[in-house]
Design a protein around this motif. Structure first.
Motif: not given
Length: 88
Positions: A9-30, A68-73
């Motif tokens: 589940g974390g991987f899928v969510l991280g993948l969505v964050f990374g594909l949608a707008k990578p710049e927002y990943g640092c804000v959304l990951l925490p 860990l899943g979110v970071i990998g995704g």
């Protein structure tokens, strides 16, 4: 839920964050560990009869697996985003 489901589940969510707008990943990951803390607190509040002597460890290891899943995704999503963007 099992550890594999949390990681997936974390991987899928991280993948969505990374594909949608990578710049927002640092804000959304925490937000993932914070959400997990809230979920664990809610679950333990609703099930006081199921608490054990090791229930406090849920606050340590519960957020670990989806994080860990979110970071990998997220890294996979950013890699795919850049590869797809380079081709177009």
């Amino acid at each position: 839920m099992t550890i594999e489901i949390w990681v997936l589940g974390g991987f899928v969510l991280g993948l969505v964050f990374g594909l949608a707008k990578p710049e927002y990943g640092c804000v959304l990951l925490p937000s993932i560990p914070v959400t997990m803390f809230a979920y664990i607190w809610w679950w333990q509040s609703q099930n006081p009869d199921a608490l054990t002597s090791t229930s406090a460890l849920d606050f340590l290891f519960g957020p670990l697996w989806p994080t860990l899943g979110v970071i990998g995704g997220w890294f996979t999503g950013v890699l795919l985003y850049r590869l797809l963007r380079r081709r177009t």
